[in-house]
Design an enzyme around this catalytic site. Structure first.
Site, PDB file in Angstrom:
ATOM      1  N   LYS A  97       0.810  -1.216   0.000  1.00  0.00           N
ATOM      2  CA  LYS A  97       0.000   0.000   0.000  1.00  0.00           C
ATOM      3  C   LYS A  97       0.850   1.277   0.000  1.00  0.00           C
ATOM      4  O   LYS A  97       0.463   2.284  -0.591  1.00  0.00           O
ATOM      5  CB  LYS A  97      -0.962  -0.003   1.193  1.00  0.00           C
ATOM      6  CG  LYS A  97      -2.079  -1.044   1.056  1.00  0.00           C
ATOM      7  CD  LYS A  97      -3.078  -0.938   2.191  1.00  0.00           C
ATOM      8  CE  LYS A  97      -4.275  -1.834   1.932  1.00  0.00           C
ATOM      9  NZ  LYS A  97      -5.352  -1.674   2.918  1.00  0.00           N
ATOM     10  N   ASP A 131     -10.332   2.770   1.590  1.00  0.00           N
ATOM     11  CA  ASP A 131     -10.658   2.084   2.853  1.00  0.00           C
ATOM     12  C   ASP A 131     -11.466   2.986   3.794  1.00  0.00           C
ATOM     13  O   ASP A 131     -12.514   2.595   4.291  1.00  0.00           O
ATOM     14  CB  ASP A 131      -9.374   1.642   3.567  1.00  0.00           C
ATOM     15  CG  ASP A 131      -8.858   0.303   3.057  1.00  0.00           C
ATOM     16  OD1 ASP A 131      -9.669  -0.512   2.585  1.00  0.00           O
ATOM     17  OD2 ASP A 131      -7.633   0.085   3.139  1.00  0.00           O
TER      18      ASP A 131
HETATM   19  P1  NAP Z   1      -1.530  -2.408  11.584  1.00  0.00           P
HETATM   20  O1  NAP Z   1      -1.102  -1.375  10.608  1.00  0.00           O
HETATM   21  O2  NAP Z   1      -0.576  -3.493  11.948  1.00  0.00           O
HETATM   22  O3  NAP Z   1      -1.965  -1.636  12.935  1.00  0.00           O
HETATM   23  C1  NAP Z   1      -2.407  -2.338  14.044  1.00  0.00           C
HETATM   24  C2  NAP Z   1      -2.730  -1.393  15.200  1.00  0.00           C
HETATM   25  O4  NAP Z   1      -3.213  -2.204  16.266  1.00  0.00           O
HETATM   26  C3  NAP Z   1      -1.539  -0.615  15.741  1.00  0.00           C
HETATM   27  O5  NAP Z   1      -1.944   0.676  16.086  1.00  0.00           O
HETATM   28  C4  NAP Z   1      -1.124  -1.421  16.963  1.00  0.00           C
HETATM   29  O6  NAP Z   1      -0.629  -0.623  18.031  1.00  0.00           O
HETATM   30  C5  NAP Z   1      -2.434  -1.996  17.436  1.00  0.00           C
HETATM   31  N1  NAP Z   1      -2.228  -3.287  18.098  1.00  0.00           N
HETATM   32  C6  NAP Z   1      -1.863  -4.451  17.519  1.00  0.00           C
HETATM   33  N2  NAP Z   1      -1.783  -5.431  18.439  1.00  0.00           N
HETATM   34  C7  NAP Z   1      -2.092  -4.859  19.625  1.00  0.00           C
HETATM   35  C8  NAP Z   1      -2.172  -5.360  20.951  1.00  0.00           C
HETATM   36  N3  NAP Z   1      -1.935  -6.653  21.255  1.00  0.00           N
HETATM   37  N4  NAP Z   1      -2.530  -4.499  21.935  1.00  0.00           N
HETATM   38  C9  NAP Z   1      -2.798  -3.195  21.668  1.00  0.00           C
HETATM   39  N5  NAP Z   1      -2.712  -2.671  20.422  1.00  0.00           N
HETATM   40  C10 NAP Z   1      -2.385  -3.501  19.411  1.00  0.00           C
HETATM   41  O7  NAP Z   1      -2.855  -3.139  11.093  1.00  0.00           O
HETATM   42  P2  NAP Z   1      -3.969  -2.564  10.096  1.00  0.00           P
HETATM   43  O8  NAP Z   1      -3.609  -2.875   8.703  1.00  0.00           O
HETATM   44  O9  NAP Z   1      -4.239  -1.163  10.472  1.00  0.00           O
HETATM   45  O10 NAP Z   1      -5.236  -3.501  10.446  1.00  0.00           O
HETATM   46  C11 NAP Z   1      -5.925  -3.358  11.682  1.00  0.00           C
HETATM   47  C12 NAP Z   1      -7.198  -4.202  11.649  1.00  0.00           C
HETATM   48  O11 NAP Z   1      -8.108  -3.694  10.669  1.00  0.00           O
HETATM   49  C13 NAP Z   1      -6.983  -5.668  11.288  1.00  0.00           C
HETATM   50  O12 NAP Z   1      -7.805  -6.476  12.096  1.00  0.00           O
HETATM   51  C14 NAP Z   1      -7.432  -5.754   9.847  1.00  0.00           C
HETATM   52  O13 NAP Z   1      -7.904  -7.042   9.491  1.00  0.00           O
HETATM   53  C15 NAP Z   1      -8.565  -4.744   9.838  1.00  0.00           C
HETATM   54  N6  NAP Z   1      -8.881  -4.195   8.518  1.00  0.00           N
HETATM   55  C16 NAP Z   1     -10.152  -4.351   8.045  1.00  0.00           C
HETATM   56  C17 NAP Z   1     -10.497  -3.825   6.813  1.00  0.00           C
HETATM   57  C18 NAP Z   1     -11.906  -4.002   6.291  1.00  0.00           C
HETATM   58  O14 NAP Z   1     -12.157  -3.760   5.093  1.00  0.00           O
HETATM   59  N7  NAP Z   1     -12.855  -4.374   7.129  1.00  0.00           N
HETATM   60  C19 NAP Z   1      -9.536  -3.132   6.043  1.00  0.00           C
HETATM   61  C20 NAP Z   1      -8.256  -2.972   6.569  1.00  0.00           C
HETATM   62  C21 NAP Z   1      -7.933  -3.519   7.808  1.00  0.00           C
HETATM   63  P3  NAP Z   1       0.863   0.019  17.994  1.00  0.00           P
HETATM   64  O15 NAP Z   1       0.740   1.272  17.184  1.00  0.00           O
HETATM   65  O16 NAP Z   1       1.131   0.267  19.433  1.00  0.00           O
HETATM   66  O17 NAP Z   1       1.748  -1.020  17.383  1.00  0.00           O
END
Ligand code: NAP
Length: 276
Positions: free
Chosen positions: A74, A110
């Site tokens: 991305k 998104d």
């Molecule tokens: P990402 O870039 O890896 O970001 C994850 C975020 O979650 C970070 O801010 C991280 O905190 C936090 N986090 C992860 N594990 C944690 C834990 N154990 N405790 C507390 N905070 C935690 O992931 P992403 O791409 O944004 O995706 C996030 C979610 O959105 C996923 O579940 C994904 O499947 C979903 N999603 C859904 C769609 C849809 O169309 N429905 C589209 C995109 C994503 P830190 O900043 O402290 O590391």
């Protein structure tokens, strides 16, 4: 269905991994419903520094009309495209490419997909509402940017303070960094962390912070029902999973490639068949 010929328009999805992506099924159902002579396939593009640039060059060389872009490309496609929307410039990330006669534009659907899905699927207009976003990663940033443009005020609650500050700044004067206790005051709560998926089936929110009248959105769609959504339903809050966002971000990509309103019912049928 229109037979595939030498005149058929090609689009696709790139990622690593990508074979699991629902995008081809969603977009092919839409092409069939619209009777558009186009086909979508999955292109595995290996992780690498030049992957985004290679994908953009491939679009030009092969005449690929559009690409849906998933992890980990991305950011690199956003940098490699000829043009970027304002949202992509802000986020440094894109999930959709459009090729207009060799000029490739990067878009981000998104966040707008979430805003549109809330309006269409849940009758929730975020304008003027207080929204708490848990997380500050890629999905959270896209959602925060779109929510702010849609007129919401946003509180970002995240494990890492520096990332929370950077994400809240995307909303300008509408954004601030908060703590977990702030969640109870929000009209809408959005979980944009992976907490609740697979090996981590917890809720990211203490159940006592949830209340009747709130809209609780979990961006997770597999599983379709998470511990957070169970807890929200238990207190009478409106519980929304990530499937409507998945549907509408794909619908907006389809519209960018074809210029036609997306046949959302046909695309929704694909989502429902895949997740029931
Ligand atoms: P990402 O870039 O890896 O970001 C994850 C975020 O979650 C970070 O801010 C991280 O905190 C936090 N986090 C992860 N594990 C944690 C834990 N154990 N405790 C507390 N905070 C935690 O992931 P992403 O791409 O944004 O995706 C996030 C979610 O959105 C996923 O579940 C994904 O499947 C979903 N999603 C859904 C769609 C849809 O169309 N429905 C589209 C995109 C994503 P830190 O900043 O402290 O590391």
């Amino acid at each position: 269905m229109t037979p595939i010929t030498g005149a058929t328009i090609t689009v696709g999805v790139i990622g690593d991994p990508v074979r699991h992506s629902l995008s081809p099924a969603l977009h092919n159902a839409a092409f069939a419903a619209l009777d558009v002579d186009a086909v979508s396939v999955a292109y595995p593009v290996a992780t690498g520094d030049d992957a985004g640039l290679s994908a953009v060059e491939a679009m030009r060389t092969l005449g690929i009309r559009g690409l849906s872009v998933t992890m980990p490309h991305k950011e690199s496609v956003a940098a490699a495209a000829d043009r970027r929307t304002a949202a992509v410039d802000t986020l440094g990330s894109a999930n959709c490419l459009v090729n207009d006669d060799g000029v490739v534009t990067a878009h981000s659907t998104d966040g707008d997909g979430l805003v549109r899905s809330l309006l269409i699927e849940s009758s929730v207009d975020v304008s003027g509402r207080e929204v708490a976003v848990i997380g500050a990663g890629g999905a959270a940033r896209a959602v925060i940017d779109a929510l702010a443009r849609a007129g919401a005020s946003i509180t970002v609650v995240n494990r890492s303070a520096d990332r929370a500050t950077a994400a809240a700044a995307l909303a300008g004067e509408r954004g601030r960094v908060g703590v977990a206790a702030d969640l109870s005051a929000a009209d809408v709560i959005v979980n944009a962390t992976p907490i609740g998926m697979g090996s981590d089936p917890r809720s990211p929110v203490e159940p006592t912070l949830l209340r009747t009248g709130q809209v609780v959105v979990d961006l997770i769609y597999h599983p379709a029902r998470t511990a957070l959504l169970d807890a929200a339903a238990a207190v009478g809050a409106q519980a929304v999973n990530g499937l409507p966002m998945l549907l509408h971000q794909a619908a907006m990509q389809l519209e960018l490639w074809t210029g036609e309103p997306a046949p959302v019912d046909a695309m929704r049928a694909v989502v429902e068949a895949s997740f029931t």
